[in-house]
Design a protein around this motif. Structure first.
Motif, mmCIF file in Angstrom:
data_model
loop_
_atom_site.group_PDB
_atom_site.id
_atom_site.type_symbol
_atom_site.label_atom_id
_atom_site.label_comp_id
_atom_site.label_asym_id
_atom_site.label_seq_id
_atom_site.Cartn_x
_atom_site.Cartn_y
_atom_site.Cartn_z
ATOM 1 N N PRO A 163 0.828 -1.216 0.000
ATOM 2 C CA PRO A 163 0.000 0.000 0.000
ATOM 3 C C PRO A 163 0.862 1.265 0.000
ATOM 4 C CG PRO A 163 -0.052 -1.075 2.145
ATOM 5 C CD PRO A 163 0.638 -2.022 1.210
ATOM 6 N N SER A 164 0.319 2.321 -0.558
ATOM 7 C CA SER A 164 1.059 3.586 -0.666
ATOM 8 C C SER A 164 0.937 4.367 0.636
ATOM 9 C CB SER A 164 0.535 4.410 -1.837
ATOM 10 O OG SER A 164 -0.860 4.636 -1.688
ATOM 11 N N VAL A 165 1.443 3.779 1.702
ATOM 12 C CA VAL A 165 1.452 4.364 3.040
ATOM 13 C C VAL A 165 2.896 4.346 3.529
ATOM 14 C CG1 VAL A 165 0.618 4.126 5.420
ATOM 15 C CG2 VAL A 165 -0.886 3.510 3.512
ATOM 16 N N GLU A 166 3.337 5.437 4.131
ATOM 17 C CA GLU A 166 4.690 5.459 4.681
ATOM 18 C C GLU A 166 4.867 4.263 5.610
ATOM 19 O OE1 GLU A 166 7.633 8.145 7.554
ATOM 20 O OE2 GLU A 166 5.646 8.911 6.993
ATOM 21 N N THR A 167 5.954 3.524 5.424
ATOM 22 C CA THR A 167 6.173 2.276 6.161
ATOM 23 C C THR A 167 7.512 2.302 6.888
ATOM 24 O OG1 THR A 167 4.867 1.056 4.504
ATOM 25 C CG2 THR A 167 6.295 -0.238 5.951
ATOM 26 N N ARG A 168 7.502 1.806 8.101
ATOM 27 C CA ARG A 168 8.726 1.612 8.870
ATOM 28 C C ARG A 168 8.780 0.155 9.329
ATOM 29 N NH1 ARG A 168 11.268 6.375 10.761
ATOM 30 N NH2 ARG A 168 10.508 8.117 9.506
ATOM 31 N N PHE A 169 10.021 -0.324 9.516
ATOM 32 C CA PHE A 169 10.215 -1.686 10.010
ATOM 33 C C PHE A 169 11.108 -1.619 11.242
ATOM 34 C CE2 PHE A 169 11.919 -5.869 10.534
ATOM 35 C CZ PHE A 169 10.914 -6.721 10.118
ATOM 36 N N ILE A 170 10.664 -2.263 12.318
ATOM 37 C CA ILE A 170 11.451 -2.336 13.556
ATOM 38 C C ILE A 170 11.793 -3.795 13.806
ATOM 39 C CG2 ILE A 170 11.496 -1.896 16.036
ATOM 40 C CD1 ILE A 170 9.287 0.189 15.623
ATOM 41 N N LEU A 171 13.075 -4.086 13.934
ATOM 42 C CA LEU A 171 13.475 -5.425 14.349
ATOM 43 C C LEU A 171 13.912 -5.396 15.806
ATOM 44 C CD1 LEU A 171 16.839 -5.797 14.601
ATOM 45 C CD2 LEU A 171 16.675 -5.679 12.127
ATOM 46 N N CYS A 172 13.759 -6.527 16.459
ATOM 47 C CA CYS A 172 14.164 -6.665 17.856
ATOM 48 C C CYS A 172 15.560 -7.298 17.872
ATOM 49 C CB CYS A 172 13.165 -7.529 18.615
ATOM 50 S SG CYS A 172 11.462 -6.905 18.533
ATOM 51 N N ARG A 173 16.524 -6.530 18.331
ATOM 52 C CA ARG A 173 17.925 -6.914 18.175
ATOM 53 C C ARG A 173 18.264 -8.218 18.891
ATOM 54 N NH1 ARG A 173 20.647 -2.320 20.262
ATOM 55 N NH2 ARG A 173 19.775 -1.226 18.452
ATOM 56 N N ASP A 174 17.556 -8.533 19.987
ATOM 57 C CA ASP A 174 17.853 -9.738 20.766
ATOM 58 C C ASP A 174 16.809 -10.835 20.555
ATOM 59 O OD1 ASP A 174 20.107 -8.400 22.108
ATOM 60 O OD2 ASP A 174 18.538 -7.206 23.053
ATOM 61 N N ARG A 190 12.517 -6.616 0.459
ATOM 62 C CA ARG A 190 11.083 -6.574 0.154
ATOM 63 C C ARG A 190 10.482 -5.176 0.225
ATOM 64 N NH1 ARG A 190 7.715 -12.055 1.554
ATOM 65 N NH2 ARG A 190 8.980 -13.382 0.197
ATOM 66 N N LEU A 191 11.055 -4.305 1.051
ATOM 67 C CA LEU A 191 10.476 -2.978 1.222
ATOM 68 C C LEU A 191 11.437 -1.849 0.871
ATOM 69 C CD1 LEU A 191 8.589 -3.492 4.615
ATOM 70 C CD2 LEU A 191 7.628 -3.569 2.301
ATOM 71 N N GLY A 192 12.697 -2.192 0.587
ATOM 72 C CA GLY A 192 13.692 -1.166 0.309
ATOM 73 C C GLY A 192 13.999 -0.304 1.518
ATOM 74 N N LEU A 193 13.849 -0.874 2.713
ATOM 75 C CA LEU A 193 14.016 -0.122 3.952
ATOM 76 C C LEU A 193 15.250 -0.564 4.715
ATOM 77 C CD1 LEU A 193 10.367 -0.161 5.400
ATOM 78 C CD2 LEU A 193 11.507 1.725 4.212
ATOM 79 N N VAL A 194 15.851 0.389 5.407
ATOM 80 C CA VAL A 194 16.829 0.072 6.440
ATOM 81 C C VAL A 194 16.041 -0.084 7.738
ATOM 82 C CG1 VAL A 194 18.815 0.872 7.755
ATOM 83 C CG2 VAL A 194 18.676 1.323 5.292
ATOM 84 N N ALA A 195 16.082 -1.249 8.329
ATOM 85 C CA ALA A 195 15.288 -1.509 9.525
ATOM 86 C C ALA A 195 15.778 -0.667 10.694
ATOM 87 C CB ALA A 195 15.352 -2.987 9.892
ATOM 88 N N ASP A 196 14.839 -0.140 11.456
ATOM 89 C CA ASP A 196 15.174 0.444 12.739
ATOM 90 C C ASP A 196 15.306 -0.687 13.750
ATOM 91 O OD1 ASP A 196 15.065 3.135 11.836
ATOM 92 O OD2 ASP A 196 12.882 3.023 11.883
ATOM 93 N N GLU A 197 16.079 -0.464 14.797
ATOM 94 C CA GLU A 197 16.363 -1.551 15.727
ATOM 95 C C GLU A 197 16.101 -1.113 17.158
ATOM 96 O OE1 GLU A 197 20.083 -3.516 15.063
ATOM 97 O OE2 GLU A 197 19.979 -3.295 12.877
ATOM 98 N N ILE A 198 15.556 -2.050 17.942
ATOM 99 C CA ILE A 198 15.319 -1.828 19.347
ATOM 100 C C ILE A 198 15.887 -3.026 20.103
ATOM 101 C CG2 ILE A 198 13.013 -2.898 19.263
ATOM 102 C CD1 ILE A 198 12.113 -0.844 21.354
ATOM 103 N N PRO A 199 16.554 -2.798 21.224
ATOM 104 C CA PRO A 199 17.007 -3.937 22.020
ATOM 105 C C PRO A 199 15.803 -4.707 22.551
ATOM 106 C CG PRO A 199 18.023 -1.877 22.766
ATOM 107 C CD PRO A 199 16.912 -1.513 21.838
ATOM 108 N N GLY A 200 15.966 -6.008 22.704
ATOM 109 C CA GLY A 200 14.896 -6.773 23.318
ATOM 110 C C GLY A 200 14.502 -8.000 22.532
ATOM 111 N N SER A 201 13.619 -8.772 23.153
ATOM 112 C CA SER A 201 13.171 -10.054 22.614
ATOM 113 C C SER A 201 12.067 -9.871 21.582
ATOM 114 C CB SER A 201 12.640 -10.913 23.768
ATOM 115 O OG SER A 201 11.462 -10.322 24.307
ATOM 116 N N HIS A 202 11.561 -10.985 21.102
ATOM 117 C CA HIS A 202 10.454 -10.940 20.148
ATOM 118 C C HIS A 202 9.228 -10.257 20.756
ATOM 119 C CE1 HIS A 202 8.408 -12.168 16.508
ATOM 120 N NE2 HIS A 202 7.435 -12.732 17.199
#
Length: 221
Positions: A163-174, A190-202
């Motif tokens: 969809p043509s909506v601004e998209t962000r991706f956050i991965l959980c570093r741990d 798949r999205l052409g994005l650099v993932a943002d990262e947050i410490p923590g589990s799934h």
């Protein structure tokens, strides 16, 4: 003010977001965190999306759709149906057009990535999902697990394009369920994005709700 529409992952429920909801509301925002009809054998992805849209109703404010894990198959459908400002995938299973959720694991290389990271041998959910979540909270989460018996897993993802909506991706570093390196590559491919990262589990919404709220609200600023 924004309305954060929070879509849980497989086998989970809206309860998984309750600590994040507290943090977002304390910052002046509204939240919606419905249970998907995953325990309904007749439910498909359209039914998942419709249940979320129905829960949002006529709420005011900018719409931010957040999909966690398997919830990433539903979140873009919701973002397309609502006047959404932002779509955020949190450790999300990014779908491609026509891809079935049941096939995603092999088609993305996730099975191999989990094996190479040594995660496929971790059977204890307290280690694979909740390893940094307080034990009492983790036990409460497990007690609320819901069966995935719907037909959504065998259904091709219905959108012809993202969809043509601004998209962000956050991965959980741990994350011990989805390797961080796997999601860095998938978000790019798949999205052409650099993932943002947050410490923590799934289950970072339970282990680090304040930090996650700060990141989500920060996107609006």
């Amino acid at each position: 003010m924004a309305t954060f529409v929070l879509i849980h992952g497989g086998g989970d429920s809206g309860w998984a977001w309750h600590l994040l909801e507290e943090e977002l509301r304390a910052r002046g925002h509204d939240t919606v965190a419905p249970d998907l009809p995953s325990d309904d054998p007749d439910a498909d992805l359209d039914a998942y999306a419709a249940s979320v849209v129905g829960a949002v109703g006529e709420r005011a404010g900018e719409i931010v759709v957040v999909g966690h894990s398997y919830g990433a198959f539903t979140a873009p459908l919701v973002a397309e149906r609502l006047p959404s400002r932002l779509l955020v995938l949190l450790a999300g299973m990014i779908p491609s057009p026509g891809e079935r959720p049941d096939d995603w694991w092999e088609s993305t290389g996730c099975v191999r990535a989990r094996q190479e990271a040594g995660f496929s041998g971790i059977d204890d959910p307290f280690e694979s999902f909740y390893h940094d979540v307080p034990r009492e909270l983790a036990e409460a989460g497990l007690a609320r697990e819901r069966p995935e018996v719907s037909r959504a897993g065998g259904q091709p993802w219905p959108l012809p394009a993202w969809p043509s909506v601004e998209t962000r991706f956050i991965l959980c570093r741990d994350d011990r369920f989805f390797p961080a390196a796997f999601f860095r590559k998938l978000a790019h491919d798949r999205l052409g994005l650099v993932a943002d990262e947050i410490p923590g589990s799934h289950c970072v919404a339970l282990s680090r709700p304040k930090e996650l709220a700060d990141m989500l609200v920060g996107y609006l600023e």
